[in-house]
Design a protein around this motif. Structure first.
Motif, PDB file in Angstrom:
ATOM      1  N   MET A   1       1.065  -1.243  -0.028  1.00  0.00           N
ATOM      2  CA  MET A   1      -0.133   0.043   0.025  1.00  0.00           C
ATOM      3  C   MET A   1       0.987   1.242   0.067  1.00  0.00           C
ATOM      4  N   LYS A   2       0.720   1.945  -1.263  1.00  0.00           N
ATOM      5  CA  LYS A   2       1.742   3.241  -1.292  1.00  0.00           C
ATOM      6  C   LYS A   2       0.702   4.598  -1.022  1.00  0.00           C
ATOM      7  N   LEU A   3       0.855   5.201   0.011  1.00  0.00           N
ATOM      8  CA  LEU A   3       0.020   6.259   0.083  1.00  0.00           C
ATOM      9  C   LEU A   3       0.590   7.637  -0.525  1.00  0.00           C
ATOM     10  N   TYR A   4       1.999   7.889  -0.412  1.00  0.00           N
ATOM     11  CA  TYR A   4       2.628   8.874  -0.914  1.00  0.00           C
ATOM     12  C   TYR A   4       3.413   8.412  -2.238  1.00  0.00           C
ATOM     13  N   ILE A   5       3.332   9.072  -3.329  1.00  0.00           N
ATOM     14  CA  ILE A   5       4.071   8.685  -4.669  1.00  0.00           C
ATOM     15  C   ILE A   5       5.439   9.410  -4.325  1.00  0.00           C
ATOM     16  N   THR A   6       5.563  10.777  -3.772  1.00  0.00           N
ATOM     17  CA  THR A   6       6.613  11.244  -3.423  1.00  0.00           C
ATOM     18  C   THR A   6       6.367  11.986  -2.068  1.00  0.00           C
ATOM     19  N   GLU A   7       7.302  12.039  -1.181  1.00  0.00           N
ATOM     20  CA  GLU A   7       7.192  12.721   0.189  1.00  0.00           C
ATOM     21  C   GLU A   7       8.378  13.770   0.181  1.00  0.00           C
ATOM     22  N   ASN A   8       8.138  15.225   0.752  1.00  0.00           N
ATOM     23  CA  ASN A   8       9.121  15.916   0.800  1.00  0.00           C
ATOM     24  C   ASN A   8       9.029  16.568   2.543  1.00  0.00           C
ATOM     25  N   GLY A   9       8.559  15.623   3.315  1.00  0.00           N
ATOM     26  CA  GLY A   9       8.739  16.038   4.828  1.00  0.00           C
ATOM     27  C   GLY A   9       7.789  17.162   5.287  1.00  0.00           C
ATOM     28  N   ALA A  10       7.135  17.777   4.409  1.00  0.00           N
ATOM     29  CA  ALA A  10       6.340  19.082   4.763  1.00  0.00           C
ATOM     30  C   ALA A  10       5.086  18.334   5.573  1.00  0.00           C
ATOM     31  N   LYS A  11       4.808  18.809   7.005  1.00  0.00           N
ATOM     32  CA  LYS A  11       3.879  18.372   7.714  1.00  0.00           C
ATOM     33  C   LYS A  11       3.229  19.492   8.201  1.00  0.00           C
ATOM     34  N   GLY A  12       2.144  19.412   9.118  1.00  0.00           N
ATOM     35  CA  GLY A  12       1.483  20.680   9.936  1.00  0.00           C
ATOM     36  C   GLY A  12       0.287  21.095   9.371  1.00  0.00           C
ATOM     37  N   ALA A  13      -0.349  22.017  10.226  1.00  0.00           N
ATOM     38  CA  ALA A  13      -1.667  22.485  10.069  1.00  0.00           C
ATOM     39  C   ALA A  13      -1.564  23.411   8.703  1.00  0.00           C
ATOM     40  N   ASN A  14      -0.578  23.701   8.216  1.00  0.00           N
ATOM     41  CA  ASN A  14      -0.632  24.793   7.015  1.00  0.00           C
ATOM     42  C   ASN A  14       0.094  23.945   5.881  1.00  0.00           C
ATOM     43  N   THR A  15      -0.102  22.687   5.972  1.00  0.00           N
ATOM     44  CA  THR A  15       0.381  21.678   4.671  1.00  0.00           C
ATOM     45  C   THR A  15      -0.782  21.373   4.037  1.00  0.00           C
ATOM     46  N   VAL A  16      -0.820  21.623   2.702  1.00  0.00           N
ATOM     47  CA  VAL A  16      -1.896  21.058   1.824  1.00  0.00           C
ATOM     48  C   VAL A  16      -1.019  20.047   0.801  1.00  0.00           C
ATOM     49  N   THR A  49       0.259  27.035  -7.311  1.00  0.00           N
ATOM     50  CA  THR A  49       0.632  28.418  -7.239  1.00  0.00           C
ATOM     51  C   THR A  49      -0.295  29.288  -6.227  1.00  0.00           C
ATOM     52  N   ARG A  50      -1.499  29.083  -6.568  1.00  0.00           N
ATOM     53  CA  ARG A  50      -2.429  30.153  -5.707  1.00  0.00           C
ATOM     54  C   ARG A  50      -2.204  29.550  -4.151  1.00  0.00           C
ATOM     55  N   LEU A  51      -2.230  28.312  -3.994  1.00  0.00           N
ATOM     56  CA  LEU A  51      -1.890  27.823  -2.460  1.00  0.00           C
ATOM     57  C   LEU A  51      -0.883  28.465  -1.918  1.00  0.00           C
ATOM     58  N   THR A  52       0.284  28.225  -2.598  1.00  0.00           N
ATOM     59  CA  THR A  52       1.606  28.938  -2.447  1.00  0.00           C
ATOM     60  C   THR A  52       1.556  30.183  -1.900  1.00  0.00           C
ATOM     61  N   ASN A  53       0.863  30.987  -2.716  1.00  0.00           N
ATOM     62  CA  ASN A  53       0.719  32.531  -2.730  1.00  0.00           C
ATOM     63  C   ASN A  53       0.025  32.979  -1.317  1.00  0.00           C
ATOM     64  N   ALA A  54      -0.857  31.886  -1.123  1.00  0.00           N
ATOM     65  CA  ALA A  54      -1.786  32.215   0.236  1.00  0.00           C
ATOM     66  C   ALA A  54      -1.049  31.796   1.433  1.00  0.00           C
ATOM     67  N   GLY A  55       0.228  31.158   1.212  1.00  0.00           N
ATOM     68  CA  GLY A  55       0.937  31.067   2.606  1.00  0.00           C
ATOM     69  C   GLY A  55       0.769  29.382   2.906  1.00  0.00           C
ATOM     70  N   TYR A  56       0.302  28.636   2.013  1.00  0.00           N
ATOM     71  CA  TYR A  56       0.323  27.371   2.338  1.00  0.00           C
ATOM     72  C   TYR A  56       1.365  26.381   2.006  1.00  0.00           C
ATOM     73  N   GLU A  57       2.061  25.524   2.502  1.00  0.00           N
ATOM     74  CA  GLU A  57       3.085  24.631   2.229  1.00  0.00           C
ATOM     75  C   GLU A  57       2.586  23.428   1.546  1.00  0.00           C
ATOM     76  N   ILE A  58       3.270  23.253   0.384  1.00  0.00           N
ATOM     77  CA  ILE A  58       2.682  22.228  -0.248  1.00  0.00           C
ATOM     78  C   ILE A  58       3.651  20.596   0.066  1.00  0.00           C
ATOM     79  N   GLY A  59       2.825  19.782   0.518  1.00  0.00           N
ATOM     80  CA  GLY A  59       3.543  18.392   0.863  1.00  0.00           C
ATOM     81  C   GLY A  59       3.537  17.544  -0.403  1.00  0.00           C
ATOM     82  N   GLY A  60       3.990  16.271  -0.201  1.00  0.00           N
ATOM     83  CA  GLY A  60       4.142  15.192  -1.166  1.00  0.00           C
ATOM     84  C   GLY A  60       2.729  14.990  -2.091  1.00  0.00           C
ATOM     85  N   LYS A  61       2.961  14.192  -2.855  1.00  0.00           N
ATOM     86  CA  LYS A  61       1.991  13.725  -3.783  1.00  0.00           C
ATOM     87  C   LYS A  61       1.493  12.489  -3.353  1.00  0.00           C
TER      88      LYS A  61
END
Length: 393
Positions: A1-16, A49-61
């Motif tokens: 079972m593979k949840l993430y195709i790619t992980e970049n370590g980003a976690k938290g309440a501001n991560t999408v 782009t819009r999420l990043t500009n709004a201050g959200y951090e982008i997590g893995g895929k």
């Protein structure tokens, strides 16, 4: 079972976290297919782009089924997601359950994110078609697919949708800024809801019990519940299957083993290169959709199949317009069961389950999946649907 195709370590309440149908320039995008394994996009999708500009951090895929047309991701080249009992789940729902991220941004091509949310206790909103840019997403069925939000509650869905919605000149189907702004502003309260009984009757007893429970919860909040038996809605599924397959076969024609994507090592001429690359890289469901779509668009069948599906789409949209002249929202199941074990799911189960998700896909109307059911509204009633879902989520 593979949840993430790619992980970049980003976690938290501001991560999408985006799903594997949305391009990111820092992470590969594979659309759950061997054909695009390791493909690296050259730019970010507009929603990223819009999420990043709004201050959200982008997590893995997160993992998706191949081109996101299956039931719950079971056709992914990287493996299906199941729980300890062998029940199918989705990668998006599973990563949300951990509580490490705020939301998942997911492509709704054939209703998969809505099913996943309904079966896992999450909330998903498929916004009004044209209010969220599809620029930078893997195209499949462009006339109905939409970028939506899955989260643990309606408040988070509303927050992320507000950051993404808006006009985009790069997307030819994008609506005006004024229309897009309507999904971000408070709408009129929903006071009258109609249950689509013909679709409820097609679901199992447990699903019908969920519908009853939601109706009781809404009644307790002063919402009037009515029942309508509109069989026109059933026509949405065969018509959408035709349109999805026809658009898909055109959109995936670019994957030929030449410019990008998987290339077979087994060929001696150009015809073998095309045929073997696609045969080896595509799964059975996708191949079936390609063949069916090609047949629907053929000279012999264009008018009797494809053009007829377009005319049925118009009839369905008119039927919904008539319903929304009397009711504020519609209540219907998200799928026929409350759980699917791997051995119960066939290659074409998603085609059958489109009975419940096709009405919103073919019409472009907004839907909120919460509490195991779907709430469908008229165009730009997105915020009102979220408010209504909050009464019972």
């Amino acid at each position: 079972m593979k949840l993430y195709i790619t992980e970049n370590g980003a976690k938290g309440a501001n991560t999408v976290v985006p799903d594997d149908m949305i391009l990111t320039k820092t992470m590969p995008t594979s659309a759950g297919s061997k054909m695009l394994e390791g493909y690296q996009g050259l730019f970010d999708a507009e929603v990223i782009t819009r999420l990043t500009n709004a201050g959200y951090e982008i997590g893995g895929k997160v993992n998706v089924g191949e081109f996101s047309i299956d039931l719950l991701g079971e056709s992914s080249y990287f493996g299906a997601c199941t729980d300890e009992n062998g029940v199918l789940t989705s990668a998006a729902a599973e990563v949300l359950k951990t509580g490490d991220i705020k939301a998942v941004v997911a492509m709704d091509v054939n209703g998969m994110p809505r099913r996943a949310a309904a079966l896992s206790g999450m909330v998903y909103i498929k916004p009004t078609y044209g209010t969220v840019s599809r620029y930078g997403t893997i195209p499949v069925a462009c006339s109905g697919e939409t970028v939506g939000v899955m989260a643990r509650n309606t408040a988070d869905c509303r927050e992320i949708l507000a950051a993404m919605a808006g006009h985009d000149d790069k997307d030819g189907t994008s609506l005006s800024e004024e229309q897009c702004a309507a999904v971000k502003t408070a709408g009129a309260p929903i006071k009258k809801v109609a249950v689509l009984q013909s679709l409820v009757n097609a679901a199992d007893a447990d699903t019908q019990a969920r519908i009853t429970a939601v109706c009781d919860a809404l009644k307790a909040q002063g919402v009037e519940i009515c029942t309508v038996d509109d069989d026109v809605c059933k026509a949405a599924s065969p018509a959408w299957n035709v349109l999805l397959s026809a658009e898909l076969c055109n959109n995936v024609s670019r994957y030929d083993g030449i410019k990008f994507g998987y290339r077979t090592p087994n060929y001696t001429n150009i015809d073998e290169l095309y045929t073997n690359s696609r045969t080896e890289a595509f799964g059975l469901l996708l191949k079936t959709a390609i063949l069916y779509g090609s047949d629907a668009l053929s000279t012999e069948n264009y008018m009797n199949v494809y053009d007829k599906a377009l005319r049925i789409r118009r009839v369905i949209c008119e039927a919904f317009a008539a319903l929304f002249a009397q009711y504020d929202a519609l209540l219907l199941p998200a799928c026929s069961k409350t759980a699917y074990k791997t051995e119960e799911v066939g290659t074409y189960t998603a085609v059958e389950e489109a009975l419940f998700t096709a009405p919103a896909s073919i019409s472009g109307l907004p839907v909120v999946a919460a509490g195991g059911v779907q709430l469908m509204g008229k165009a730009f009633s997105d915020d009102s649907l979220l408010t209504l879902a909050a009464l019972y989520e």
